[in-house]
Design a protein around this motif. Sequence first.
Motif, PDB file in Angstrom:
ATOM      1  N   GLY A   7       8.025 -15.017 -64.838  1.00 13.22           N
ATOM      2  CA  GLY A   7       7.941 -13.653 -65.343  1.00 13.22           C
ATOM      3  C   GLY A   7       6.621 -12.996 -64.989  1.00 13.22           C
ATOM      4  N   ILE A   8       5.532 -13.750 -65.073  1.00 14.47           N
ATOM      5  CA  ILE A   8       4.223 -13.216 -64.662  1.00 14.47           C
ATOM      6  C   ILE A   8       4.228 -12.895 -63.174  1.00 14.47           C
ATOM      7  N   LEU A   9       4.803 -13.790 -62.377  1.00 11.03           N
ATOM      8  CA  LEU A   9       4.905 -13.531 -60.934  1.00 11.03           C
ATOM      9  C   LEU A   9       5.733 -12.290 -60.650  1.00 11.03           C
ATOM     10  N   ASN A  10       6.810 -12.082 -61.407  1.00  8.07           N
ATOM     11  CA  ASN A  10       7.677 -10.933 -61.160  1.00  8.07           C
ATOM     12  C   ASN A  10       7.014  -9.618 -61.574  1.00  8.07           C
ATOM     13  N   ILE A  11       6.078  -9.685 -62.483  1.00  6.08           N
ATOM     14  CA  ILE A  11       5.327  -8.472 -62.821  1.00  6.08           C
ATOM     15  C   ILE A  11       4.499  -8.015 -61.625  1.00  6.08           C
ATOM     16  N   TYR A  12       3.924  -8.974 -60.906  1.00  7.72           N
ATOM     17  CA  TYR A  12       3.189  -8.615 -59.691  1.00  7.72           C
ATOM     18  C   TYR A  12       4.122  -8.007 -58.641  1.00  7.72           C
ATOM     19  N   THR A  13       5.310  -8.580 -58.478  1.00  6.26           N
ATOM     20  CA  THR A  13       6.263  -7.997 -57.527  1.00  6.26           C
ATOM     21  C   THR A  13       6.702  -6.612 -57.981  1.00  6.26           C
ATOM     22  N   GLY A  14       6.811  -6.403 -59.306  1.00  6.63           N
ATOM     23  CA  GLY A  14       7.168  -5.088 -59.812  1.00  6.63           C
ATOM     24  C   GLY A  14       6.084  -4.051 -59.555  1.00  6.63           C
ATOM     25  N   LEU A  15       4.813  -4.451 -59.714  1.00  3.10           N
ATOM     26  CA  LEU A  15       3.718  -3.539 -59.400  1.00  3.10           C
ATOM     27  C   LEU A  15       3.715  -3.167 -57.919  1.00  3.10           C
ATOM     28  N   ASN A  16       4.006  -4.154 -57.079  1.00  3.73           N
ATOM     29  CA  ASN A  16       4.064  -3.873 -55.649  1.00  3.73           C
ATOM     30  C   ASN A  16       5.232  -2.945 -55.307  1.00  3.73           C
ATOM     31  N   GLN A  24      11.399  12.157 -63.775  1.00  2.44           N
ATOM     32  CA  GLN A  24      12.151  11.348 -64.731  1.00  2.44           C
ATOM     33  C   GLN A  24      12.357   9.934 -64.218  1.00  2.44           C
ATOM     34  N   LYS A  25      12.633   9.799 -62.915  1.00  2.82           N
ATOM     35  CA  LYS A  25      12.806   8.467 -62.330  1.00  2.82           C
ATOM     36  C   LYS A  25      11.514   7.667 -62.401  1.00  2.82           C
ATOM     37  N   VAL A  26      10.382   8.328 -62.103  1.00  2.16           N
ATOM     38  CA  VAL A  26       9.084   7.653 -62.194  1.00  2.16           C
ATOM     39  C   VAL A  26       8.806   7.242 -63.630  1.00  2.16           C
ATOM     40  N   PHE A  27       9.134   8.120 -64.580  1.00  2.00           N
ATOM     41  CA  PHE A  27       8.925   7.797 -65.995  1.00  2.00           C
ATOM     42  C   PHE A  27       9.764   6.590 -66.411  1.00  2.00           C
ATOM     43  N   ASP A  28      11.005   6.523 -65.966  1.00  2.00           N
ATOM     44  CA  ASP A  28      11.873   5.388 -66.293  1.00  2.00           C
ATOM     45  C   ASP A  28      11.317   4.083 -65.720  1.00  2.00           C
ATOM     46  N   ILE A  29      10.781   4.157 -64.504  1.00  2.00           N
ATOM     47  CA  ILE A  29      10.196   2.954 -63.894  1.00  2.00           C
ATOM     48  C   ILE A  29       8.975   2.495 -64.683  1.00  2.00           C
ATOM     49  N   VAL A  30       8.149   3.448 -65.117  1.00  2.00           N
ATOM     50  CA  VAL A  30       6.951   3.097 -65.897  1.00  2.00           C
ATOM     51  C   VAL A  30       7.341   2.468 -67.231  1.00  2.00           C
ATOM     52  N   VAL A  31       8.325   3.045 -67.905  1.00  2.00           N
ATOM     53  CA  VAL A  31       8.780   2.484 -69.188  1.00  2.00           C
ATOM     54  C   VAL A  31       9.342   1.077 -68.986  1.00  2.00           C
ATOM     55  N   HIS A  32      10.127   0.896 -67.932  1.00  2.00           N
ATOM     56  CA  HIS A  32      10.668  -0.432 -67.622  1.00  2.00           C
ATOM     57  C   HIS A  32       9.542  -1.437 -67.391  1.00  2.00           C
ATOM     58  N   THR A  42      -1.873   0.941 -57.655  1.00  2.00           N
ATOM     59  CA  THR A  42      -1.687   0.038 -58.800  1.00  2.00           C
ATOM     60  C   THR A  42      -2.777  -1.020 -58.869  1.00  2.00           C
ATOM     61  N   ARG A  43      -3.875  -0.808 -58.149  1.00  2.00           N
ATOM     62  CA  ARG A  43      -4.918  -1.835 -58.109  1.00  2.00           C
ATOM     63  C   ARG A  43      -5.543  -2.047 -59.486  1.00  2.00           C
ATOM     64  N   LEU A  44      -5.786  -0.962 -60.220  1.00  2.00           N
ATOM     65  CA  LEU A  44      -6.395  -1.092 -61.542  1.00  2.00           C
ATOM     66  C   LEU A  44      -5.511  -1.898 -62.479  1.00  2.00           C
ATOM     67  N   TRP A  45      -4.201  -1.598 -62.488  1.00  2.00           N
ATOM     68  CA  TRP A  45      -3.281  -2.327 -63.361  1.00  2.00           C
ATOM     69  C   TRP A  45      -3.165  -3.788 -62.941  1.00  2.00           C
ATOM     70  N   TYR A 102       6.592  -0.765 -57.336  1.00  2.00           N
ATOM     71  CA  TYR A 102       6.245   0.561 -57.854  1.00  2.00           C
ATOM     72  C   TYR A 102       5.315   1.295 -56.893  1.00  2.00           C
ATOM     73  N   HIS A 103       4.366   0.577 -56.323  1.00  2.00           N
ATOM     74  CA  HIS A 103       3.453   1.191 -55.358  1.00  2.00           C
ATOM     75  C   HIS A 103       4.205   1.650 -54.111  1.00  2.00           C
ATOM     76  N   GLN A 104       5.142   0.850 -53.653  1.00  2.00           N
ATOM     77  CA  GLN A 104       5.874   1.201 -52.440  1.00  2.00           C
ATOM     78  C   GLN A 104       6.818   2.377 -52.663  1.00  2.00           C
ATOM     79  N   ARG A 105       7.392   2.468 -53.857  1.00  2.00           N
ATOM     80  CA  ARG A 105       8.377   3.522 -54.097  1.00  2.00           C
ATOM     81  C   ARG A 105       7.741   4.840 -54.511  1.00  2.00           C
TER      82      ARG A 105
END
Length: 266
Positions: free
Chosen positions: A167-176, A42-50, A186-189, A178-181
Motif C-alpha cells: 500500500g505504501i508502494l502504491n501511494i508512490y505510484t499514485g503520486l506519479n 472536478q476530475k482533479v478534485f476527485d483524484i485528490v480526494v481519492h 508532487t515532489r513536496l508530497w 497524478y503528476h503525469q495526468r
Amino acid sequence: MSIFNIFCGVALLSLVHFSESSSTEQHEARSYGNSSINGNSQKVFDIVVHGILLWASMGFLMPLGILIMRMSSCTKDCHPSKHKILFYVHVVLQVLSVLLVTVGAVLSIRKFENLFNNTHQRIGLALYGAIYLQVLIGFRRPKRGTRSRSTWYFLHWILGTTISLVGILNIYTGLNAYHQRTSRNTRLWTIIFTAQVSFMAIFYLFQEKWDYMQNQGMIISVNDLENSTAQLDNQKDVLNEPYRKSNALGTYFLRTNALNKLLQIT
C-alpha cells in the motif's frame, strides 16, 4: 529481522520495476488525455480526494495499527490491562482504515476510468481484495492456546505486513500517476510522505529492540546487585573478625578464672 529484510528487498525490487516501467506509464497516461484532466477541475478534485483517502488508510492508519500492536506485544507480560487497551486501539484503527479504503474504492469505481492498464490500478485492485480477506481473517481469530492459533497469527501478520508495504508502494505510484495526468509537481508530497514512512520504520525498529535494551539494563542491575552484595559480605566479615577474636579471648580468660577459683577452693 530476517523476514523484515526480505520484505525490504521485495519493496526495493518493486521500486526498481516501477522506475523501469515509468516510460510505459507515461505512454498510458497520454491515453487518458491530459488536456481533459487539466481542464476538468472536478476530475482533479476527485483524484485528490481519492489520494487523501488512500493515504489516510493504507499510508497512515494501517502502519500505525501495526506499530500499536507491536507495542501491545511488548507490554503483554508486564501490563496485561495496557496490552488489552492497545489491542482495541489496533482494532479501531484497522476498522477505520478499511472504511476509508471502501470509500476510496467506491469513489474510484464511480468517478474514474477503470481500465486497469497501469500499475497503480492493478496494484490497487489486488490491495482491495487482500484487505477484505484480511478483515475476514481478523474476525476468524481462534482462541489463544488452540492449535490453529499459531497458523492464524502467521497468516494475519504476513498478510497485514504485505498489505501495508504494498500500500505504501502504491501511494508512490499514485503520486506519479497524478503528476503525469495533471502535470502538477508532487515532489513536496513525496518528501513529506517519505519522511512519515521513515519515521514509522525507525519507530518500528526501535520497538523491535526495546525488549533487548530493557533486558540489558536488567542484566547490568543484577550484576551491580551481586557486586554490592559481595562487598557487603566482605565488610561484614571484616567487622566480625575483631568481634569474634574478642569473644574468644574473653571466653579464654573467663575459663581460666573459673579454673583458678576451683583450684583455690580445693
